[in-house]
Every structure is written in structure tokens, then in C-alpha cells.
Scaffold this motif. Sequence first.
Motif, PDB file in Angstrom:
ATOM      1  N   GLN A  75      -6.299  -2.865   0.120  1.00  0.00           N
ATOM      2  CA  GLN A  75      -5.347  -2.895   1.671  1.00  0.00           C
ATOM      3  C   GLN A  75      -4.290  -2.896   1.223  1.00  0.00           C
ATOM      4  N   ARG A  76      -3.439  -3.501   0.071  1.00  0.00           N
ATOM      5  CA  ARG A  76      -1.929  -3.268   0.013  1.00  0.00           C
ATOM      6  C   ARG A  76      -1.841  -1.981  -1.042  1.00  0.00           C
ATOM      7  N   LYS A  77      -3.008  -1.628  -1.522  1.00  0.00           N
ATOM      8  CA  LYS A  77      -2.810  -0.190  -2.228  1.00  0.00           C
ATOM      9  C   LYS A  77      -2.900   1.113  -1.261  1.00  0.00           C
ATOM     10  N   THR A  78      -3.635   0.498  -0.162  1.00  0.00           N
ATOM     11  CA  THR A  78      -3.548   1.122   0.778  1.00  0.00           C
ATOM     12  C   THR A  78      -2.520   1.610   1.655  1.00  0.00           C
ATOM     13  N   ALA A  79      -1.534   0.112   2.042  1.00  0.00           N
ATOM     14  CA  ALA A  79      -0.325   0.363   2.667  1.00  0.00           C
ATOM     15  C   ALA A  79       0.845   0.810   1.853  1.00  0.00           C
TER      16      ALA A  79
END
Length: 300
Positions: free
Chosen positions: A56-60
Motif C-alpha cells: 500500500q505504501r509503495k502504491t501511494a
Amino acid sequence: MQPQVRAFTGSLLGLGPLTTCTSHATKTVPLRTASTKATASPQKRSDFFKLAQARQRKTANLSRQKVLQAEREASLGDPIKSKPTPFIQEIEAIQTGSPNSTAISGLNYYLKADELSGALQFSKDLVEPLQNPDRDTADPQLEKEAAELHQKEHQNAQDAIQRIVNLSNGNTKDRLRLNVQKCIEQFGRHNTDQYLPPKPSSALQASLSGQPEKVPRIGVDTGSPEVQAAILTVKIMNLYRHLQGANKDKHNRRNLQILVHKRQKLLRYIREKERGGPRWQNLMQTLGLSDAAWKGEIAL
């Protein structure tokens, strides 16, 4: 004699006193036990909740990078298109061959409106019918008819000349020639030196007292980098308008890339030489160019 024979035979068979001691000291470890000892450490169990948080952090982060990149590109502008300044609108009117381009932009074949009207008036006066010097025998009706016929013929000739020199009947080469002439008149230093101040002098030039006076220009300026950048802009606009309806024209697309990069080099040279002075600002504002035309790497 027997112990000597045994020692001799033991050395022949490789079972001497030294070999017997070392054979008892070394022990071979089976292959299966060695493999079990290497894999005896417990495997680390993965936490699925932490993995989901990392994804999720990578996608954001990736989405935020795309937004920032789009904002940077929007702030720089378009490296090809120009803003709709009055000069650019006039150039576009000539390129498209609009009906009112003759009234606002000039005529074909390097003609000007005042020159054309003067030539037509001279031709009208040259073929005007002469009056009879003897007014007693002159026929006013015949003179009136001759004057009306002369006016009608002159009007027909004037309409024919206007159609010939109209840009709507010219080709792309004629329009490009007129646009190049307008670039020379707009950015040539034989005109811009009259209202644009010189570039800021460096510290070395300010310290020198005996500066030679600048020789005034003789004739029309066609080789200044500002004029060449404006001519390249006209050619880029012409090619870009053509490629809007010809997506498979790879040859002209390559030519567009070459022209854009040539203009980028010229703009960088002008900015360095003029030190961002009034000549540079006048060029960028008149052509409606943004920072993307000379900053960074241009990829089309």
C-alpha cells in the motif's frame, strides 16, 4: 624375520604405523546428517499484514510521483506549442490561409498594400483617355462613355491583381516566405536596437574605460539568433499543424524533432549571451514560448 616382513607388507598395502593412527582419529560424517544440520534453522514466517502495508505504501508513493511529475510538466509547459500571442495568431492566420489574412498580414510576392495601390493608380493614370484640346468640337457624351469604359476596365484589372496576390490562392511555400519576412521585421536587430536596451555588461566590461563605439548596422538583419529562433518556430508550427492530420508521417515527425532540438540549442545560447535581459524576454513573450522549449531534455 617375521616382524620385518609384516612391516614391509603393511607399507605396501598402505597400512603403516602412521596411517593406522590417522585412520582411527578421522571419522567420516554421513551426507544425510550434514544436510539435516544445515537446514536445521527454523524458517522465518512472513507477516501478511506487514506485506499488505508495504504494498500500500509503495502504491501511494508511485501515484504521488506521477502527480508530481504531471505538475512539473504542466508548470514547464509544452515544448512545441506556443501561447496565442498577437504575433503567433498572425502567423497562424497566414499559415491557414484564412480569407482575412490579406487584410491583416500583407500580400503575396513581397508586396505591400501601399505599394500595390500606388502601382495601380499609376497604371490607371497612364492609360487614361485624353480629352480633345479643341473644346468647341469635343463631344461630351463620347468623353463620358470613354471615361466610364476606362473606369470599368481599371476595376476589372484591379480585381484580377487582388486575386493573384491574395494568400488564399498561394501555396504553403508562399505563406512560409511571408512568415519568414515577418520574423525578420519583428526580431531583426536593425529594428529592435531602436527600442530594446542593450544586455547588462559584465564586471570586466564595466572596468574597461576605452570601449570602441558600436558600428551601426547596414541593411536588414537576417542572421541574429533571435531571427533564426523565430523562423524555426514558424517551421515547427507548420509541421505540427500538418502532423495533426497525418499521424503516420514518420519522416516529418523526425523533422519536427530535429527542429525542436535546434531551437532549444538556440534559445539556450541566447539566454546565456543576453543573461536573461530584455532581448531574451521580448523573444519569449512575443513567440509565446514556455520554459519547456529550452529547459531539460525534450522527448517527443
